[in-house]
Motif scaffolding. Structure first.
Motif, mmCIF file in Angstrom:
data_model
loop_
_atom_site.group_PDB
_atom_site.id
_atom_site.type_symbol
_atom_site.label_atom_id
_atom_site.label_comp_id
_atom_site.label_asym_id
_atom_site.label_seq_id
_atom_site.Cartn_x
_atom_site.Cartn_y
_atom_site.Cartn_z
ATOM 1 N N THR A 84 0.848 -1.184 0.000
ATOM 2 C CA THR A 84 0.000 0.000 0.000
ATOM 3 C C THR A 84 0.885 1.237 0.000
ATOM 4 N N LEU A 85 0.296 2.361 -0.348
ATOM 5 C CA LEU A 85 1.078 3.592 -0.398
ATOM 6 C C LEU A 85 1.582 3.968 0.988
ATOM 7 N N LYS A 86 0.844 3.575 2.018
ATOM 8 C CA LYS A 86 1.289 3.876 3.378
ATOM 9 C C LYS A 86 2.508 3.037 3.749
ATOM 10 N N MET A 87 2.569 1.830 3.213
ATOM 11 C CA MET A 87 3.651 0.908 3.576
ATOM 12 C C MET A 87 4.891 1.117 2.705
ATOM 13 N N ALA A 88 4.737 1.673 1.512
ATOM 14 C CA ALA A 88 5.833 1.729 0.545
ATOM 15 C C ALA A 88 7.108 2.391 1.084
ATOM 16 N N PRO A 89 7.042 3.573 1.718
ATOM 17 C CA PRO A 89 8.289 4.170 2.222
ATOM 18 C C PRO A 89 8.964 3.304 3.280
ATOM 19 N N LEU B 48 -2.364 -2.047 5.392
ATOM 20 C CA LEU B 48 -2.773 -2.977 4.344
ATOM 21 C C LEU B 48 -4.178 -2.627 3.857
ATOM 22 N N HIS B 49 -4.478 -1.346 3.868
ATOM 23 C CA HIS B 49 -5.790 -0.923 3.388
ATOM 24 C C HIS B 49 -5.813 -1.000 1.867
ATOM 25 N N ARG B 50 -6.590 -1.965 1.349
ATOM 26 C CA ARG B 50 -6.569 -2.193 -0.093
ATOM 27 C C ARG B 50 -7.858 -1.721 -0.752
ATOM 28 N N VAL B 369 -8.546 -6.455 9.220
ATOM 29 C CA VAL B 369 -8.735 -5.220 9.970
ATOM 30 C C VAL B 369 -8.839 -4.035 9.012
ATOM 31 N N ASP B 370 -7.891 -3.980 8.077
ATOM 32 C CA ASP B 370 -7.783 -2.797 7.220
ATOM 33 C C ASP B 370 -8.683 -2.853 5.994
ATOM 34 N N ARG B 371 -9.072 -4.066 5.609
ATOM 35 C CA ARG B 371 -9.868 -4.278 4.393
ATOM 36 C C ARG B 371 -9.138 -3.760 3.160
#
Lengths: 193, 371
Positions: A84-89, B48-50, B369-371
């Motif tokens: 996800t974009l939040k995890m990428a960095p 992990l919000h997808r 949790v994040d879906r």
């Protein structure tokens, strides 16, 4: 002789002993390829298959692959799942913390290209190779443990072919620079958030 | 110097995650510590919000079916069953009895797979490696059965509107017979290796205790709730698929600590094993797919809420249709989110080392949790 036969060396028998000739490169590559320690880092679905590949039936230990909990002790990193974009960095930072020479296996279609499913998700990075260089791509959703093992054997082949300089990050970075620069804007934009 | 000032300690912050082996994925906690004690905890989710719910609104019902598998990948078949049931209820489709039984068998196999992973990973978090290998050994047995039926190892995509994709292969019956025979002995192995283990008991008994009222207030469901002494299970209280005919009694434990949450899951594996045995014995003949169902259905306007007892708790799906071939709203009530919501309250005042069993015993899964 049993061990010697599997080493990448030339063994010449002489009266009263023998002579072994090899190159530093070959021995280094051989030892690197036969003990890839990977970081236990799960992102999504593929992480379970990664764990299954390390557990009873499939058993990564046979290839000298052990999981380590920290990037500082690892040679290789599976990108196992959706980024996800939040995890990428954070993944970029983890990759920077890996000890060199370091390798990356992109596992599953999410890590390769954002996936067959998440291609239009607003929060998903479309492929890990936009932010870090990747050595082996293993397709599947998720890939079977056998497929992952095949990918790891391919990685071993690649390591055995490498020169002394090529293994290190600066060289790889140079190689992957074009792609990385293309993806750099993503990290820049994420940093501004 | 007075004793108060001599022993005064400074608070400091510890960051756990998002990359941490015992956060089971990507979960981050910022802990404020006073020595070894947790003073405050700030959980961060969303790594992990997808955007599953939003994407469901942009896809045909059949297109979202394989994606529903990825919402909770350890118990993927439950998500597709909920999806299919919602569509079936709105379209008023009668599912054939054999299809219901097949769904039930697959769900229970999937529950065993999920719980055996919990067993392995929970013990691994506490430093025991052997249970990890045991757990994955049993998971492979169930994976064999699921794979020969559905063709996939983890994300099965087995359910269809009005039934299931395919009937059981002939090789299923000898394999499941072998599985049914061997599995109780393997569970005895589990009991022997951990139940009396002094380290395991010391680290889990009376740790992270949650009483029934608090569990209900936070919307806990599934084995977590039943470990706190609440006798509620969808499979008995609101039976769906074939559970009504099978007669199921849930496992209820009283203490509500980490040890009981672990035991509840192990005992549930035993009852799942019983259910599989009953299902295979009483498997009715007939078609596995209702007739004349369009693959690209236009679902009549209306709303429906479907609940399925997934291994983590009640998986709820609220579906609002406006008569189109795509849902208007697809709201998920995932059990892991509610189970995780108490994490701050549970961690206040505990030791740093207790965080791992408390978090592990909740058995949350982060995409859920994040879906």
């Amino acid at each position: 002789m049993g061990v010697i036969a599997r080493l990448p060396v030339y063994w010449e028998k002489l009266p009263g002993g023998g002579l072994v000739t090899t190159s530093v490169e070959k021995v280094l590559n051989w030892s690197r390829a036969s003990s890839i320690w990977y970081m236990i880092f799960g992102l999504a679905c593929c992480a379970i298959e990664m764990m299954a590949a390390g557990a009873s039936r499939y058993d990564f230990d046979r290839y000298g692959m052990m999981f380590r909990a920290t990037p500082r002790q690892s040679d290789m990193m599976f990108i196992s799942g959706t980024i996800t974009l939040k995890m990428a960095p954070r993944i970029r930072r983890l990759w920077e913390q890996l000890a060199e020479p370091r390798y990356v296996v992109a596992m599953g279609s999410c890590a390769i290209s954002g996936g067959g499913f998440f291609y239009d998700a607003y929060s998903v990075l479309k492929g890990i190779d936009k932010i870090i260089p990747v050595d082996v791509y293993v397709p599947g959703c998720p890939p079977r443990p056998e497929a992952l093992m095949h990918g790891c054997l391919k990685l071993q082949e690649k390591i055995k072919r490498e020169g002394l300089v090529e293994a290190f990050g600066d060289f790889k970075e140079g190689q992957a620079e074009a792609e990385r620069l293309a993806g750099r804007w993503i990290l820049d934009r994420l940093a501004q958030r | 110097m007075t004793p108060e000032t001599a022993y005064r300690t400074e608070e400091f912050q510890v960051n756990v995650g998002p990359q941490h082996p015992s956060t089971h994925g990507v979960f981050r906690m910022v802990l404020t510590m006073d020595g070894e004690r947790v003073v405050d905890c700030e959980p961060h989710i969303g790594f992990l919000h997808r955007s599953m719910e939003k994407m469901a609104e942009n896809r045909l019902y059949i297109q979202f079916l394989p994606m529903a598998d990825r919402i909770d990948y350890l118990s993927s078949i439950f998500c597709t069953v909920a999806h299919c049931e919602a569509v079936e209820q709105l379209m008023e489709i009668d599912v054939p009895a054999r299809a219901k039984y097949l769904r039930t068998i697959m769900m229970e196999l999937c529950r065993i797979a999920s719980h055996s992973i919990f067993f392995g990973v929970f013990a691994l978090d506490l430093g025991a490696v052997t249970p990890f290998l045991y757990g994955f050994r049993e998971r492979e047995l169930t994976m064999d059965l699921l794979e020969m039926t559905t063709g996939q190892r983890m994300t099965f995509n087995y359910c269809r509107f009005g039934g299931v994709a395919d009937d059981l292969p002939d090789s299923f019956f000898p394999t499941v017979e072998k599985f049914v025979k061997v599995f109780p002995a393997r569970l005895d192995d589990y009991d022997r290796i951990l139940n009396e283990n002094e380290i395991f008991v010391a680290r889990t008994k009376n740790v992270g205790t949650v009483e029934a009222s608090r569990a209900i207030n936070y919307g806990w469901t599934g084995p977590n709730l039943r470990a706190s002494g609440v006798d509620f299970d969808l499979r008995r209280n609101r039976p769906y698929e074939a559970y009504g005919e099978l007669g199921y009694e849930p496992v209820v434990l009283q203490n509500g600590d980490c040890y009981d949450r672990y035991r509840a899951r192990i005992l549930e594996m035993r009852s799942s094993h019983e259910l599989i045995k009953k299902c295979v014995e009483g498997l009715p003949e007939g078609p596995v797919q209702a007739e004349k169902i369009s693959k690209f259905p236009k679902v009549p306007a209306g709303e429906v809420y479907v609940r399925v007892a997934s291994p983590r708790g009640d998986y709820g799906l609220y579906l609002l249709s406006e008569g189109a071939d795509k849902p208007y709203r697809y709201k998920l009530r995932t059990p892991s989110f509610n189970n995780l919501s108490m994490i701050r309250e549970m961690l206040l005042g505990v030791y740093l080392a207790d965080i791992v069993p408390i978090f592990g015993s909740l058995d949350v899964i982060l995409p859920d949790v994040d879906r």
